[in-house]
Every structure is written in structure tokens, then in C-alpha cells.
Design a protein around this motif. Structure first.
Motif, PDB file in Angstrom:
ATOM      1  N   PRO A 102     -30.358 -15.216 -66.788  1.00 49.48           N
ATOM      2  CA  PRO A 102     -30.916 -16.506 -67.207  1.00 49.48           C
ATOM      3  C   PRO A 102     -29.808 -17.480 -67.578  1.00 49.48           C
ATOM      4  O   PRO A 102     -28.902 -17.128 -68.275  1.00 49.48           O
ATOM      5  N   PHE A 103     -29.930 -18.698 -67.078  1.00 49.81           N
ATOM      6  CA  PHE A 103     -28.894 -19.703 -67.335  1.00 49.81           C
ATOM      7  C   PHE A 103     -29.465 -20.795 -68.243  1.00 49.81           C
ATOM      8  O   PHE A 103     -30.679 -20.889 -68.421  1.00 49.81           O
ATOM      9  N   HIS A 104     -28.563 -21.569 -68.825  1.00 50.46           N
ATOM     10  CA  HIS A 104     -28.995 -22.723 -69.614  1.00 50.46           C
ATOM     11  C   HIS A 104     -29.147 -23.911 -68.675  1.00 50.46           C
ATOM     12  O   HIS A 104     -28.314 -24.105 -67.780  1.00 50.46           O
ATOM     13  N   LEU A 105     -30.191 -24.679 -68.886  1.00 42.49           N
ATOM     14  CA  LEU A 105     -30.419 -25.830 -67.995  1.00 42.49           C
ATOM     15  C   LEU A 105     -29.252 -26.825 -68.022  1.00 42.49           C
ATOM     16  O   LEU A 105     -28.844 -27.303 -66.957  1.00 42.49           O
ATOM     17  N   PRO A 106     -28.686 -27.126 -69.209  1.00 40.72           N
ATOM     18  CA  PRO A 106     -27.519 -28.037 -69.186  1.00 40.72           C
ATOM     19  C   PRO A 106     -26.358 -27.465 -68.378  1.00 40.72           C
ATOM     20  O   PRO A 106     -25.604 -28.208 -67.743  1.00 40.72           O
ATOM     21  N   SER A 173     -25.809 -22.685 -75.470  1.00 41.80           N
ATOM     22  CA  SER A 173     -25.510 -23.174 -74.128  1.00 41.80           C
ATOM     23  C   SER A 173     -24.069 -23.673 -74.067  1.00 41.80           C
ATOM     24  O   SER A 173     -23.393 -23.503 -73.054  1.00 41.80           O
TER      25      SER A 173
END
Lengths: 227, 441
Positions: A102-106, A173
Motif C-alpha cells: 500500500p502506498f500513500h496517495l501523496p 507519508s
């Protein structure tokens, strides 16, 4: 910027497209390979966000398809597979970057911007916001023409803020952006606070506006409305 | 000891046992036959002499080459009874050669007179027979041993070839290649059974390995996507207009998702390590990696106002996968940073023998033996998930490094010894050589 998101998970696709839409991107979504191929032939996209595991096959097929059809979009792979082999396979097939879930949207946004800078705005290595200008090549930051004495991490963090301006950035993030996977091993995010403090101090010292604000309980925000 | 040598020895042992027994029997039966023949002949001589007496002829001292003696005796002896005596006679004292003499006495009644006719003859002595036998036994033994030793090796090359083929294939068998074992065909029943068993076993291992790997991949995918959804939704939520209390709740949730992500990622890494996905044949320059890791953590060290001392020898080459070298060093150094006290110090030293990372810190609370087990933590207070050291341990185990931990004079010491590697590889090489020898016979 026009983006094609190829992701079979409806929830994740809606999150990403909503996030990108807020940033002013035009975001199309495909949920499978066939639909994506149709779209890639019919329209032109600046960047393709590609999930590898899709219901009707391996996302890497899209890469060879794009090569075959001479589609000139940049490609950013989003994958749950985080093994080195998968990353190498993806990048060798012609992807520009590889982001594991899972990644951070920013973080996604920052990488997308980086790819865009590299591919479309060739030669333009300057990012400017009001009095702040960043040179991506030389890693130099100027405020009102004054060179800031910044560490690499501080430079990366400032760039991350400017790319994600007016957006709440959580400490996690920021840590993930600066340290990658190694944040797994960090006891707390105090060092994020330290870095932010240093940047604010250095910008203020050069008579710049302190755009970075603390969002109570959540993190930080690069606030463009501050004058 | 080789299989063929074992069989040869066993066979020779039996031969050694059988031949003396056998020659004793031969000796006895030859002797008996000679005696029997001599006695028969002498009986005939006696009968002939009796015939001469009956015809009124006077028998000479010798008849048909045998010395005879005729005596008249009193009546009473039954007719046709033979007395057989044997004695060793010294023929010529100077020759020191004994002869064996067999005498046969028989009683005859001729013309109402009773005669005792004694005839005697010299026969081969047992020693002479024995001497003859000894030479033949020796030759027999020599020929037998030579033939057995030579032919056993030749025969086993053909008979046991499938067995050695199977051994060689097994030693080269590698799960990672995911190739099923193809064993050489054989007509020997035992070897057929062995091959059947071995291929069943390895096929199952390959299948299990594949399904395990598939599971690890699926697990990663299945968990990462929901985690990605939760994380992205929380990020979208945090950008909406929220109140202070809600912000704290969101942060808590983000922390939990982060922790879940880390656990998931670490467990996948561990299962990868256990699947030996990171085997390498190459050596990496650990000095270079250590220096890089130390540099990467420079910011953190200064932010926590720690002092870092390095003592890194140049050109320390270690057989280790590059990603694992990174993971190992990052885990150890970040541990040293995390479990430190304000104003403390870290010392990293690397030489050809070992890597030592020591740092100031509070004494460990739990038992230090459990330190390298999963989800065991020295202290519960910090935010770690307690899996970093077990990953380090797994990496060390895989590459035959030895890892030790001790706490002395207010410092934690973690030592990784590379020496173990050389030993194990030498052992392997020996095995390989041994097998090679065996196969080539």
C-alpha cells in the motif's frame, strides 16, 4: 495531465481517481486489460498507472502492447508484488517507475510528477512556487534568489510539499517518501518534525513566507493561501 | 567405505573361512581314498599269496611290489577278516623322511593249515598331500581375490550406475529451479523402488514449494490491496473538513494500518527467506554496503544527537545477496538507533572476520536468548513490531553466519561472524568430491 488508471479494485480505483481529480488531473479508469487496450488505442494519455495483477491477465502484457502499438505514455506500475524480481521485470519491460501497495496517495502524486517532469518537460528542471525555486538536477533551493543550505532530505521534503501543495501530508507519508521501506524500522516520526522545523527556519531566514503549517493531529500542509 | 568395497570384503571374509575348512575336508577325503585304494590292493595281494600257497608254491618275499610275510597261526581266527595297521616308518634315519606304511593282515585256512598273511606297502604321507594342497589353496586364494576385487568394481559400475546417477541428481536437486527430478532408468528392483520413492518425494517438495510460494504471493497481494484502500481512504478523509478529535482518530488508524503493513511486509520477506529465494553465488563488498547504510542513517543519528563511530575495513567481501546485505545492515543499525539513550553512541566495526554493531542503551528486560524469535521484544514500550531481529537471524542462518548478542558495560553488542561460511562450504565441497569419487569408482 491525462492519466489512465488500470486497476481492478473498484475501491482503490475510486480513491486514486478522486485524489487525482482534486489535483486537476483527468483520470480515466479501466478495470481490465481489454478495456485498457481499447482506451490506449483510441485516446492519448500522459501517464498510465498500471496494476500488474488484473482479472484477465498480467498487467505486464499492457507494456508489450504499448510498445507494439507505439503508445508514447509514461508508465507507473502499482503492484502488491514487492519482490526485487517483479520490480526488475516491470522496469525492464519499459515502465518508468514502480510503486508497491500500500502506498500513500501523496507519494503517488510525487512520483507521477517526477515522471511527468522527466518525460514531458524535458530540460525543465526547475520547480517554482512564488519566491521558492527548486533545481531538480543540482538539488539547489533558492528563496528570493538566496541559496538555501539544505540537506538532501530537506530538499526532497520541500519538493514533496510543493508537489503536494494544499494537501494534508501525514508524518507516515513523509517518512515513507524520504526513507522508503526503512521507515519500518523507525521508532517514531520525530525526525519528520525535525526536518520540517529546519526547512521552515531556513525559508524564514531567507525572508521567505512560511507556507508550511501544522495540521493538528494529522501532519503538515503546504498552504498556498498564506501570504 | 564404498558399497562395492563392503561387498568385496564380506565376500573375501567368507572365502577365508571356507577355504581352510574345505581344504581340511579335501585332505581327509584324499587321504581316505589313498588308504582305501592301498588296502584294497593289499587285500588282493593277500588273496593271491593265499592262492600260491594253496597251489603249493612258496611265495617270495615280495609279491607285486609289496612286501609280504606269511606266518602259520593257531586256528581260531575267522577267515576273511583283515587287520589294517598304519604306522610311520623311518626308512632312512639320515633322510629324516618318514614313510607311512599300511599293512593288511588276513587269515586263511589252506589244507587245514592256518596262515596269517601280512602284506605292507608305503603310501603318500598326509604332510605330502597337505603340501600339495597348500600350494593349490594359495593360488586359488590369489586368483579369487584378484578376480573379486577387479570384477566387483567393473560389475558395480554397471549394476550400481543408476544408483550413483540418482545420488548425483539428488545432490544437484534444487527446489528453486522448480524442475522435477528425472532419474536414470534401471532394471534393479531395489533401485527402481528407490527412484520411485525419491521422485515421489521430490515431486511433492516441488509442488509444496510452488504452492507455498504462490500462497506467499497471494497473501501479499490479497492483504496489500485492502491495506492500500484503507490507507488511501484515510488520506482522502484527512483532507476533508475534520475536527480535532477526528484527526486524532484518523492518525491512530493510520498508525495501525502502517503497523499492519510493516508486519505483512516483514512476514512475506521472512517466508521468502525461508524459501531460499535469495541464494547467491556472488560476493558483495560489504564494506561498501556498510558505509552506505551508515551514511543513510546519518541524518537520524544526528537528529537523535547520537555519536556514531565507524571502524570499517576496506574490501571485506562476503557471499551474500545484495538486497539481504541492505536489509541486514539497515535492521541492525536502525535497531541500534532505536534502542539507544539520548546522547548515546553507536559503534560500527567491520573486518574480514565479523561485523560488530554496539550501542549504548538500557539493559534488556526479557531473556536475551529469545531475542531472535519472532515478535519477541526486549521492551514493550517502543513502536517496533519485533520482527527485525528474526529477519536478521534468518539471513545469518541462510548464509551460515553466526550471530551473537550480549549486553556488557551498558552497551548492546550484536556480532555477526562470517567465518561459519567457509567451514560449511568446505564441507560441501568435500561431500561433492566424495560423491564424485564414488561415482567415478
Amino acid at each position: 495531465m491525462k492519466v489512465l488508471l488500470i486497476e481492478d479494485n473498484l475501491e482503490l480505483a475510486s480513491s486514486i481517481s478522486e485524489f487525482l481529480a482534486r489535483e486537476g488531473y483527468i483520470c480515466e479508469v479501466s478495470y481490465n486489460i481489454r478495456d485498457a487496450q481499447d482506451k490506449l488505442i483510441s485516446f492519448q494519455y500522459d501517464c498510465v498507472l498500471l496494476d500488474i495483477m488484473l482479472p484477465d491477465g498480467n498487467g505486464l502484457q499492457i507494456l508489450s502492447f504499448m510498445r507494439l502499438e507505439r503508445v508514447q505514455s509514461s508508465i507507473l506500475i502499482l503492484s502488491a508484488k514487492n519482490s526485487l524480481d517483479d520490480k526488475i521485470a516491470g522496469l525492464e519491460e519499459g515502465a518508468d517507475d514502480y510503486l508497491t501497495k500500500p502506498f500513500h496517495l501523496p507519494e503517488l502524486h510525487a512520483r507521477l510528477r517526477a515522471i511527468y517532469r522527466r518525460k514531458k518537460l524535458n530540460g525543465s528542471n526547475m520547480i517554482t512556487f512564488n519566491e521558492i525555486s527548486l533545481n531538480i538536477d543540482t538539488l539547489e533551493a533558492h528563496v528570493n534568489g538566496t541559496l538555501l543550505d539544505m540537506t538532501r532530505k530537506e530538499f526532497d521534503l520541500l519538493l514533496y510539499f510543493i508537489v503536494n501543495k494544499n494537501r494534508v501530508l501525514s508524518r507516515q507519508s513523509i517518512a515513507a517518501h524520504l526513507w522508503g521501506d526503512y521507515t519500518d524500522n523507525l521508532a517514531n516520526f520525530d525526525f519528520v518534525y525535525q526536518h520540517v522545523k529546519n526547512i521552515r527556519k531556513k525559508i524564514s531566514a531567507a525572508n521567505g513566507t512560511d507556507y508550511i503549517g501544522t495540521v493538528y493531529g494529522l501532519g503538515y500542509k503546504f498552504n498556498t493561501s498564506k501570504q | 567405505m564404498k558399497l562395492v568395497d563392503r561387498f568385496t570384503l564380506w565376500f573375501l571374509g567368507i572365502t577365508m573361512l571356507i577355504i581352510p575348512v574345505n581344504s581340511f575336508i579335501t585332505y581327509q577325503s584324499i587321504k581316505r581314498e589313498i588308504d582305501k585304494a592301498a588296502i584294497e590292493r593289499l587285500k588282493h595281494v593277500n588273496v593271491r599269496v593265499a592262492g600260491q600257497i594253496e597251489r603249493g608254491e612258496v611265495p617270495g618275499e615280495y609279491s607285486q611290489g609289496c612286501k609280504i610275510k606269511v606266518e602259520t597261526t593257531a586256528a581260531g581266527h575267522p577267515v576273511d577278516v583283515y587287520e589294517v595297521t598304519e604306522k610311520d616308518v623311518t626308512h632312512d634315519p639320515e633322510l629324516k623322511d618318514n614313510d607311512r606304511k599300511i599293512t593288511v593282515a588276513s587269515f586263511h585256512t589252506i589244507n587245514n593249515k592256518h596262515y596269517k598273511i601280512i602284506s605292507g606297502d608305503y603310501v603318500s604321507r598326509s604332510e605330502q598331500i597337505l603340501a600339495g594342497l597348500r600350494t593349490s589353496i594359495m593360488w586359488k586364494l590369489i586368483i579369487l581375490i584378484c578376480l573379486v576385487v577387479l570384477t566387483a568394481r567393473l560389475a558395480s559400475r554397471f549394476v550400481l550406475a543408476p544408483f550413483y546417477g540418482t545420488l548425483k541428481k539428488l545432490q544437484r536437486f534444487n527446489l528453486k529451479l522448480k524442475k522435477k527430478l528425472v532419474l536414470p532408468p534401471t532394471r534393479t528392483k531395489e533401485l527402481q523402488e528407490l527412484n520411485c520413492f525419491v521422485s515421489k518425494m521430490t515431486d511433492k517438495a516441488v509442488d509444496d514449494y510452488n504452492s507455498l510460494k504462490e500462497f506467499a504471493e497471494n497473501a501479499s497481494h490479497e492483504l496489500q490491496t485492502p491495506l492500500a484502500i484503507i490507507r488511501s481512504k484515510l488520506e482522502l478523509l484527512s483532507e476533508s473538513d475534520i475536527q480535532g478529535e477526528q484527526a486524532v482518530l484518523i492518525t491512530d488508524m493510520q498508525n495501525a494500518v502502517d503497523k499492519l503493513t510493516r508486519i505483512n511486509r516483514s512476514l512475506i520477506l521472512l517466508s521468502r527467506l525461508e524459501n531460499n529465494e535469495y541464494e547467491t553465488e556472488e560476493e558483495v563488498n560489504l564494506s561498501h554496503y556498510t558505509q552506505e547504510a551508515v551514511n543513510a542513517f546519518g541524518d537520524l543519528v544526528s537528529l537523535k544527537s547520537l555519536t556514531l563511530q565507524c571502524n570499517i575495513d576496506t574490501n571485506v567481501d562476503v557471499r551474500l545477496h545484495a538486497s539481504l546485505a541492505d536489509i541486514l545492515l539497515n535492521n541492525l543499525i536502525s535497531n541500534a538507533i532505536r534502542h539507544n539513550i539520548p546522547g548515546g553512541s553507536i559503534e560500527v566495526s567491520l573486518n574480514r572476520r565479523c561485523l560488530v554493531i554496539s550501542n549504548t542503551g538500557l539493559p534488556p528486560e526479557g531473556a536475551t536468548e529469545d531475542m531472535f524469535q519472532r515478535f519477541k521484544k526486549g521492551s514493550q514500550s517502543n513502536n517496533s513490531i519485533g520482527i527485525g531481529l528474526s529477519i536478521v537471524k534468518q539471513i545469518c542462518d541462510m548464509n551460515s553466519f553466526e550471530i551473537r548478542y550480549h549486553y556488557t558495560s551498558d552497551r548492546h553488542h550484536v556480532e555477526v561472524f562470517f567465518a561459519g561460511e567457509a567451514n560449511s562450504s568446505k564441507l560441501l565441497q568435500n561431500d561433492e568430491r566424495y560423491l564424485q569419487e564414488k561415482y567415478q569408482l
